[in-house]
Design a protein around this motif. Structure first.
Motif: not given
Length: 121
Positions: A84-94
């Protein structure tokens, strides 16, 4: 009939009670957990004692440069692994994706990942 019940009831409710103190000398403890562990649990404890805090690679891996020339390396004892990649630091989706051995893969955010072999535990 009453004689049957009068004999049965006292036996059914009879309990044995011990009023003596334990005779042990000091505190009773179990031995070292390594002595009691078997199988995969024992291999996990031995790996942790050897300094490997994450023997199953379950902790988060920080992304490296993530370029095609230097992809972030993901260890696995198998030929494929889901990551799973958390694309942006503040992202809530994976963003979930499968990585296969010998096939670097690019995430939607542009980072590259590569599966590298790691010996099983």
């Amino acid at each position: 009939m009453s004689s049957f019940w009068s004999r049965l009831i006292p036996r059914a409710f009879r309990r044995s009670i011990s009023t003596t103190k334990p005779t042990g000398k000091g505190k009773v403890t179990l031995g070292d957990p390594i002595e009691h562990a078997t199988g995969i649990e024992k291999r996990e404890l031995l790996a942790i004692m050897a300094g490997n805090e994450d023997p199953f690679d379950l902790k988060r891996i920080k992304r490296g440069p993530g370029t095609r020339a230097q992809p972030t390396e993901i260890p696995s004892a198998f030929d494929s692994r889901i990551i799973g990649c958390i694309c942006e630091e503040a992202s809530v989706s994976i963003v979930w994706m499968w990585l296969h051995k010998g096939e670097p893969k690019r995430c939607e955010c542009g980072y590259w990942f590569n599966l590298v072999h790691k010996a099983p535990l």
